[in-house]
Design a protein around this motif. Structure first.
Motif, mmCIF file in Angstrom:
data_model
loop_
_atom_site.group_PDB
_atom_site.id
_atom_site.type_symbol
_atom_site.label_atom_id
_atom_site.label_comp_id
_atom_site.label_asym_id
_atom_site.label_seq_id
_atom_site.Cartn_x
_atom_site.Cartn_y
_atom_site.Cartn_z
ATOM 1 N N LYS A 42 -3.033 23.570 -4.530
ATOM 2 C CA LYS A 42 -4.228 23.257 -5.307
ATOM 3 C C LYS A 42 -4.840 24.499 -5.942
ATOM 4 C CE LYS A 42 -5.561 19.288 -2.434
ATOM 5 N NZ LYS A 42 -4.560 19.327 -1.372
ATOM 6 N N GLY A 43 -4.242 25.669 -5.711
ATOM 7 C CA GLY A 43 -4.797 26.910 -6.225
ATOM 8 C C GLY A 43 -5.447 27.704 -5.114
ATOM 9 N N ALA A 44 -6.274 28.681 -5.495
ATOM 10 C CA ALA A 44 -6.952 29.540 -4.530
ATOM 11 C C ALA A 44 -8.224 28.844 -4.042
ATOM 12 C CB ALA A 44 -7.283 30.883 -5.157
ATOM 13 N N ILE A 45 -8.331 28.638 -2.731
ATOM 14 C CA ILE A 45 -9.444 27.903 -2.132
ATOM 15 C C ILE A 45 -10.235 28.828 -1.221
ATOM 16 C CG2 ILE A 45 -10.105 25.884 -0.778
ATOM 17 C CD1 ILE A 45 -8.655 25.210 -3.381
ATOM 18 N N GLU A 46 -11.552 28.803 -1.356
ATOM 19 C CA GLU A 46 -12.421 29.569 -0.465
ATOM 20 C C GLU A 46 -12.506 28.856 0.883
ATOM 21 O OE1 GLU A 46 -16.092 29.829 -2.595
ATOM 22 O OE2 GLU A 46 -15.479 31.644 -3.659
ATOM 23 N N ILE A 47 -12.232 29.593 1.959
ATOM 24 C CA ILE A 47 -12.175 29.006 3.289
ATOM 25 C C ILE A 47 -13.449 29.338 4.056
ATOM 26 C CG2 ILE A 47 -10.870 28.821 5.431
ATOM 27 C CD1 ILE A 47 -9.397 27.814 2.959
ATOM 28 N N GLU A 48 -14.131 28.298 4.511
ATOM 29 C CA GLU A 48 -15.348 28.465 5.290
ATOM 30 C C GLU A 48 -15.033 28.446 6.781
ATOM 31 O OE1 GLU A 48 -18.360 25.625 3.031
ATOM 32 O OE2 GLU A 48 -16.237 25.133 2.783
ATOM 33 N N ILE A 49 -15.933 29.002 7.565
ATOM 34 C CA ILE A 49 -15.792 29.001 9.008
ATOM 35 C C ILE A 49 -16.838 28.071 9.608
ATOM 36 C CG2 ILE A 49 -17.361 30.918 9.532
ATOM 37 C CD1 ILE A 49 -15.077 31.917 11.456
ATOM 38 N N PHE A 50 -16.498 27.459 10.735
ATOM 39 C CA PHE A 50 -17.403 26.474 11.329
ATOM 40 C C PHE A 50 -17.818 26.875 12.739
ATOM 41 C CE2 PHE A 50 -15.057 24.365 8.004
ATOM 42 C CZ PHE A 50 -16.079 23.747 7.301
ATOM 43 N N ASN A 51 -17.772 28.180 12.995
ATOM 44 C CA ASN A 51 -18.246 28.732 14.257
ATOM 45 C C ASN A 51 -19.132 29.932 13.975
ATOM 46 O OD1 ASN A 51 -15.138 27.811 14.837
ATOM 47 N ND2 ASN A 51 -16.496 27.264 16.507
ATOM 48 N N GLU A 52 -19.810 30.390 15.015
ATOM 49 C CA GLU A 52 -20.611 31.609 14.909
ATOM 50 C C GLU A 52 -20.090 32.614 15.916
ATOM 51 O OE1 GLU A 52 -24.677 30.627 15.477
ATOM 52 O OE2 GLU A 52 -24.817 29.396 13.663
ATOM 53 N N GLY A 53 -20.096 33.874 15.561
ATOM 54 C CA GLY A 53 -19.640 34.903 16.484
ATOM 55 C C GLY A 53 -19.279 36.183 15.781
ATOM 56 N N LEU A 54 -18.560 37.026 16.495
ATOM 57 C CA LEU A 54 -18.154 38.337 16.010
ATOM 58 C C LEU A 54 -16.649 38.320 15.777
ATOM 59 C CD1 LEU A 54 -19.394 41.298 15.672
ATOM 60 C CD2 LEU A 54 -18.334 41.755 17.882
ATOM 61 N N VAL A 55 -16.221 38.737 14.591
ATOM 62 C CA VAL A 55 -14.793 38.799 14.294
ATOM 63 C C VAL A 55 -14.188 39.939 15.106
ATOM 64 C CG1 VAL A 55 -13.040 39.106 12.516
ATOM 65 C CG2 VAL A 55 -15.169 37.894 11.980
ATOM 66 N N SER A 56 -13.339 39.594 16.073
ATOM 67 C CA SER A 56 -12.758 40.620 16.930
ATOM 68 C C SER A 56 -11.377 41.052 16.468
ATOM 69 C CB SER A 56 -12.661 40.110 18.372
ATOM 70 O OG SER A 56 -11.813 38.977 18.450
ATOM 71 N N GLU A 57 -10.637 40.162 15.759
ATOM 72 C CA GLU A 57 -9.272 40.493 15.362
ATOM 73 C C GLU A 57 -8.852 39.690 14.145
ATOM 74 O OE1 GLU A 57 -4.707 40.355 17.220
ATOM 75 O OE2 GLU A 57 -6.403 39.509 18.332
ATOM 76 N N ILE A 58 -8.254 40.351 13.185
ATOM 77 C CA ILE A 58 -7.601 39.692 12.056
ATOM 78 C C ILE A 58 -6.124 39.569 12.413
ATOM 79 C CG2 ILE A 58 -6.967 39.863 9.624
ATOM 80 C CD1 ILE A 58 -9.922 39.338 10.032
ATOM 81 N N VAL A 59 -5.634 38.346 12.549
ATOM 82 C CA VAL A 59 -4.277 38.110 13.017
ATOM 83 C C VAL A 59 -3.277 38.079 11.864
ATOM 84 C CG1 VAL A 59 -2.768 36.515 14.277
ATOM 85 C CG2 VAL A 59 -5.135 36.873 15.029
ATOM 86 N N VAL A 60 -3.634 37.377 10.765
ATOM 87 C CA VAL A 60 -2.725 37.243 9.625
ATOM 88 C C VAL A 60 -3.191 38.178 8.513
ATOM 89 C CG1 VAL A 60 -1.800 35.672 7.878
ATOM 90 C CG2 VAL A 60 -2.146 34.863 10.215
#
Length: 379
Positions: A42-60
């Motif tokens: 569908k093209g480039a889609i902005e991805i939202e998050i549905f939790n709250e917290g601290l980003v500890s690790e970027i996996v991908v």
């Protein structure tokens, strides 16, 4: 620790490519924040998050293509879930269509400039605005337009052939797995068109209501009364929607279509629905949709408009359990109080999933849409 996973943006999505992270490790995020951009058919889609917290690790990392459900990042102290405990509050009324739209994280742009950019395939994020408060004007879009005769650039990640293949796969799955039943109702649109004429009489063209707004409003109110048709079929059972979130099918230039959601459509007035429709069409054709808009629909409507066929037999978009098709308004002979005369007529068709409902409930839905359109002054 909570995992943030590659979301499913519809039955036609199997994988996505991570093209941008908008957060870094150590960042604090909250529900609704756009944290990444993912390329799909569908093209480039902005991805939202549905939790709250601290980003500890970027996996991908950026550039990674992974299947739906793959862990993209991990959060510490995450709270909240995809499903809120209570339905979300009714969004505030949309601003007048003539106003410059302002959305956090998006540039200010006039409606005319947005339409021109969408028509020419121009990414508004890359246009410098010279209008009031940095707003993008028609002249700004013209300045970056391709030369006459040049092919308009496609948004990165949009491949019409790939989208067509994905749509075909989803529709094949639908016809293979869903036991469809079909019902159709022929509706006299006189009252609806008369109301539109009265409402539009003193309005400038950009702010006039279209028949689609009335059809959407009537459909949303009717769906709210038939919850068996509003939801999804998952894990062998029906799960009702947490609201009436109507997906509106939008044809894309160059081929393909998307059906982003208008949330809580039954609770929104006509002007708000019309503004939401215009906004969705412009952003869909500019490839500027959000993940929640593609994953939230609880039922979909496809409206052919005045350039379409007289009627449409829709194919249910899984995992939804119903889809409504609205044909174009045509003048046909109609009997009124025993007298034959010309009337504007529209065919409204329902495709239902026999696992979740039957023809009786589907018939009640169509009858309620008909009743509401006959009493259009109440919509």
């Amino acid at each position: 620790m909570t995992d943030f996973r590659m979301p499913s943006l519809g039955a036609d999505m199997e994988a996505g490519t991570l093209v941008e992270w908008r957060v870094k490790p150590g960042a604090t995020v909250k529900r609704g924040d756009v944290v990444a951009v993912v390329e799909t058919q569908k093209g480039a889609i902005e991805i939202e998050i549905f939790n709250e917290g601290l980003v500890s690790e970027i996996v991908v990392p950026v550039g990674g293509r992974v299947p739906v459900g793959t862990v993209l990042a991990r959060l510490e102290g995450a709270a909240g879930a995809r499903e809120p405990a209570a339905p979300p509050p009714l969004p505030p009324p949309a601003p007048p269509v003539s106003a410059l739209p302002v959305t956090p994280g998006r540039p200010r742009i006039s409606p005319a400039a947005r339409r021109l950019a969408a028509a020419r395939g121009i990414d508004i994020q890359r246009v410098a605005g010279t209008g009031p408060a940095g707003a993008i004007t028609v002249a700004d879009v013209e300045a970056v337009s391709p030369a006459p005769g040049a092919m308009p650039p496609q948004r990165p990640g949009f491949d019409p052939a790939a989208m067509r293949q994905a749509i075909a796969a989803a529709m094949s799955r639908s016809k293979r797995e869903i036991p469809h039943y079909y019902l159709s109702q022929t509706v006299d649109a006189s009252a609806a068109l008369a109301r539109l004429e009265r409402m539009n009489r003193e309005r400038p063209p950009p702010e006039r209501l279209l028949p689609a707004a009335l059809f959407l409003r009537a459909t949303a109110l009717a769906v709210a009364k038939t919850p068996e048709l509003n939801g999804v079929w998952e894990d062998g059972r029906f799960r009702p929607g947490d609201g009436v979130h109507i997906g509106w099918a939008i044809a894309l230039r160059g081929g393909g279509l998307v059906a982003p959601a208008i949330r809580n459509a039954d609770r929104r007035p006509l002007d708000d629905l019309m503004a939401a429709l215009r906004d969705l069409v412009l952003r869909a054709r500019s490839f500027a949709l959000r993940s929640s808009e593609l994953s939230d629909p609880t039922i979909t409507v496809t409206s052919l408009g005045d350039r379409g066929a007289d009627a449409v037999l829709p194919i249910i978009y899984p995992p939804q359990v119903a889809m409504i098709g609205i044909g174009r308004i045509v003048t046909r002979p109609w009997v009124i109080d025993g007298t034959l005369g010309p009337r504007p007529i529209v065919a409204i068709t329902l495709a239902g999933d026999h696992r979740a409902s039957d023809g009786h409930r589907g018939g009640l839905l169509l009858a309620e849409i008909d009743r509401l359109l006959q009493e259009a002054e109440t919509l």
